[in-house]
Design an enzyme around this catalytic site. Structure first.
Site: not given
Length: 309
Positions: A21, A147, A213, A252, A254, A267, A273
């Protein structure tokens, strides 16, 4: 801490690194540098890919770690900075290490009674047909990557075998997770505060690296479209899930919600990001926080937490 207090600090931004990443981290780092440079006394950008990078930490008052994946998100850098007594942004060693390991995170959540989708660990000796028979359509995931790197969908045993072979080139074990058909949400955490949830909609089969992205047609809905009670529910779930694996300061979570409203945690992200497409800044804006406000709050919470926990 006010913006004026940051003027006393020498801050280092860790960006780049050696993980898969790296490019995303460099993009995130550039955004943070743009907003943070005017706020502090001195700002240094350090790339752990460079030899002797740790020597550049001398005299630094605070490290903003925006290394995605690898040593920056698995507890290694957190442990180094802790041993040096340098305060750092985000989760400490335990939260970072657990958050980076999707399988252990899911195991903890499951033990606590938090909702997760069924999964199966994959090896070269796995009975791929049986995995599909047990779980149905699956996402194949490398356990230590973010990602959506290395992720793909498999509907048959042969597809699963091929997906496993692709994912195996990334770090950590590989697992198959039952695919939940429904809406994907993400909830940003800032201290003990839940920011507005975001619903994601990608034109691709799922919210993959390109959708995150590069794509210009990925849609983000904030407000997310849930009624207040449902949004509060996923927010409380995300906050509990975040703390359950030792995460702190910011991050964060998810999750997916199927057509019947059943939720499954996916996760946790301990170094999310901060690019122009990123979700935490988007949620912060919805909560009335500018990028500068967000960075000051992360630094303030991190300094309050200290460098030994």
């Amino acid at each position: 801490m006010s913006e004026s207090k940051l003027q006393d600090l020498s801050i280092a931004v860790l960006a780049g690194g050696t993980s898969a990443e790296r490019e995303v981290s460099l993009m995130s780092g550039a955004v943070i540098v743009e907003y943070l440079r005017p706020l502090c006394r001195e700002l240094t950008v350090i790339d752990p890919q460079d030899s002797g990078w740790t020597s550049r930490l001398a005299g630094v008052d605070f490290v903003f770690n925006i290394l995605h994946g690898g040593i920056g998100e698995n507890g290694a850098v957190q442990g180094l900075l802790m041993s040096l007594g340098i305060p750092q942004s985000g989760s400490a060693v335990l939260g970072a290490a657990l958050g980076m390991d999707k399988l252990r995170t899911k195991a903890i959540w499951r033990d606590l009674g938090l909702p997760v989708a069924p999964e199966a660990l994959l090896t070269a000796e796995s009975d791929f047909d049986q995995v599909i028979a047990d779980l149905g359509e699956v996402f194949v995931k490398p356990a230590f990557e973010g990602s959506s790197l290395g992720m793909s969908i498999a509907k048959t045993g042969s597809e699963l075998r091929e997906a496993f072979a692709r994912a195996e080139s990334f770090s950590g074990p590989v697992f198959a997770e039952q695919r939940i058909i429904g809406e994907e949400y993400t909830v940003a955490i800032l201290g003990d505060r839940v920011l507005p949830a975001i619903r994601l909609s990608a034109t691709a089969d799922f919210y993959d690296y390109h959708a995150k992205y590069l794509a210009e047609d990925t849609q983000y809905f904030c407000p997310c479209g849930l009624d207040s009670e449902a949004e509060q529910g996923i927010g409380e779930l995300a906050l509990r899930a975040f703390g359950a694996v030792g995460c702190s300061v910011w991050g964060r979570v998810d999750l997916m919600m199927d057509s019947k409203g059943k939720v499954a945690l996916l996760e946790v992200n301990t170094v999310p990001g901060m690019t122009t497409h990123s979700l935490v800044p988007m949620a912060a804006r919805a909560a009335g926080l500018s990028m500068s406000d967000l960075l000051v709050e992360i630094i303030t919470l991190s300094l309050e937490r200290g460098c030994q926990s």
